[in-house]
Design an enzyme around this catalytic site. Structure first.
Site, mmCIF file in Angstrom:
data_model
loop_
_atom_site.group_PDB
_atom_site.id
_atom_site.type_symbol
_atom_site.label_atom_id
_atom_site.label_comp_id
_atom_site.label_asym_id
_atom_site.label_seq_id
_atom_site.Cartn_x
_atom_site.Cartn_y
_atom_site.Cartn_z
ATOM 1 N N LYS A 102 45.123 31.563 40.749
ATOM 2 C CA LYS A 102 43.664 31.431 40.837
ATOM 3 C C LYS A 102 43.169 32.311 41.985
ATOM 4 O O LYS A 102 43.667 32.214 43.111
ATOM 5 C CB LYS A 102 43.318 29.960 41.092
ATOM 6 N N HIS A 104 39.973 32.433 43.106
ATOM 7 C CA HIS A 104 38.756 31.924 43.727
ATOM 8 C C HIS A 104 39.009 30.488 44.183
ATOM 9 O O HIS A 104 40.073 29.932 43.925
ATOM 10 C CB HIS A 104 37.571 31.980 42.751
#
Length: 212
Positions: A102, A104
């Site tokens: 991921k 973010h």
């Protein structure tokens, strides 16, 4: 056979986790049985499955500080097993990984409790062992110590090296692999009149050819 193993095999037959016929495996072998833990798809069934894992961990006498579930099937399994252990007074933190990092928010591939101490990995079956090897490497990189991996079934089949997938995993990683049941226990259970004679003989012949 222990009570939790019998209950697990009852569950496997009731939910068609264990099926019989002719199945082509990833290895190319034609197997007279197939095992698919993904057929456990209800709350009550998952609770029984988690209890079987938790009892297997208790029976093995493994001391650990947390649990880890490799994506994807390990994610619901580790969650359910943590809940089962908590019902018996053992409240362990757990974590799992994403397949894709991921970029973010909190970022990274690990979700849940930070890996620490002695870790038990919870997964469904061990075929090539790729997911488990990745989990071991990931946990070690994070500073934790993988001590064992719990799986549902050990097929006990020889690979090209002459060892089974479980034996290769233990040799290469130093991590103990503990199944709820092995195929020998499956055969013992089925021999009590739970399948027809032809099916039982086909499984025995297959194991005679490929089993360690």
């Amino acid at each position: 056979m222990l009570d939790h193993q019998t209950d697990f095999l009852q569950l496997a037959l009731q939910h068609e986790v264990l099926k019989f016929g002719q199945f082509t495996l990833k290895s190319g072998r034609q197997s007279p049985y197939f095992f698919n833990l993904g057929k456990i798809a209800s709350g009550a069934a998952m609770r029984r499955l988690a209890q079987a894992y938790a009892r297997t961990l208790k029976a093995a006498g493994i001391e650990c500080d947390m649990l880890f579930g490799p994506a994807y099937k390990g994610i619901p399994l580790v969650t359910a097993v943590a809940c089962a252990l908590a019902e018996w007074g053992t409240d362990l933190p757990f974590a799992y990984n994403r397949k894709e990092a991921k970029d973010h928010g909190e970022g990274g591939t690990l979700v849940g409790a930070p890996p620490r101490g002695r870790v038990v990995i919870i997964d469904d079956v061990l075929t090539a062992g790729t997911a488990l090897r990745e989990a071991v490497a990931m946990l070690k990189k994070a500073g934790a110590q993988p001590v064992a991996a719990l799986i549902a079934l050990d097929r006990q089949e020889k690979g090209p090296s002459g060892l089974s997938a479980v034996q290769e995993m233990e040799r290469d990683s130093g991590v103990r692999v503990i199944p709820i049941v092995s195929v020998r226990e499956v055969l013992s259970y089925l021999a009590e009149g739970r399948v027809d004679a032809a099916t039982l003989e086909a499984i025995r012949a297959y194991q005679g050819q490929y089993c360690i």
